[in-house]
Design an enzyme around this catalytic site. Structure first.
Site: not given
Length: 196
Positions: A8, A89
């Site tokens: 990202h 994550e």
């Protein structure tokens, strides 16, 4: 099996060196630009074959916004992708939101323990994970990939791919830089990894 893995774009917490983990922190202006530029780069790489790829992202907002910007820059419907919770994550537990220097001041022995065994270290707190634990999720996802794929995820996911696909040691995988303005090209079946 080709997989293009994109971290990202930058968030303010990235810029400040804060451990984000599973906190849902949005992209900043640089992160939005990185996402769009990665989309342009990927469009040049894939050309018309992009329509044959599966597009999947972590369910967190920063990865979804990155994917939508990537797809828009490619001339594709920004919303035509799916999410997979295995790509979220790793959890830094109670450490999320802190910087390593901040943690060093209040719990130096834990920070030193992490530095010695970063791959296997589990931070304090409920649901905290080590990179090793994270790699179990990532390995299950990699095994499930059935067609060429574009994936937007997180730095920990990329480090797990370094270990699983690249065969690197945990120490090396943890210490590798994971840029937000590049695309990791993976040949899953042949263990090949390179940056675009």
């Amino acid at each position: 099996m080709l997989i293009y893995l994109i971290r990202h774009g930058q968030t303010d917490w990235n810029a400040e060196g804060r451990l984000q983990g599973q906190k849902d922190i949005g992209l900043n202006a640089l992160g939005r630009r990185q996402a769009s530029e990665n989309g342009i780069r990927l469009a040049e790489e894939l050309g018309e074959s992009a329509v044959d790829f599966d597009f999947v992202a972590s369910p967190l907002g920063r990865t979804r916004e990155t994917m939508e910007r990537v797809r828009a820059a490619m001339g594709l419907d920004p919303d035509a992708y799916r999410t997979d919770p295995r790509l979220i994550e790793l959890s830094f537990g109670d450490w999320e939101g802190s910087t390593i220097p901040e943690l060093q001041r209040i719990m130096p022995e834990r920070v030193e323990a992490r530095a010695r065994q970063k791959w296997d270290f589990i931070p304090p707190g409920k649901d905290a994970e080590s990179y090793e634990i994270l790699s179990w999720r990532v390995g299950a996802w990699l095994t499930s990939v059935e067609r060429p794929t574009v994936c937007v995820s997180h730095g920990g996911i990329v480090r797990s791919v370094f270990r699983i696909v690249g065969g690197w040691s945990g120490d090396k995988a943890c210490d590798m830089d994971v840029p937000q303005d590049r695309i990791l090209k993976i040949d899953r079946d042949n263990g090949l990894i390179g940056w675009l």
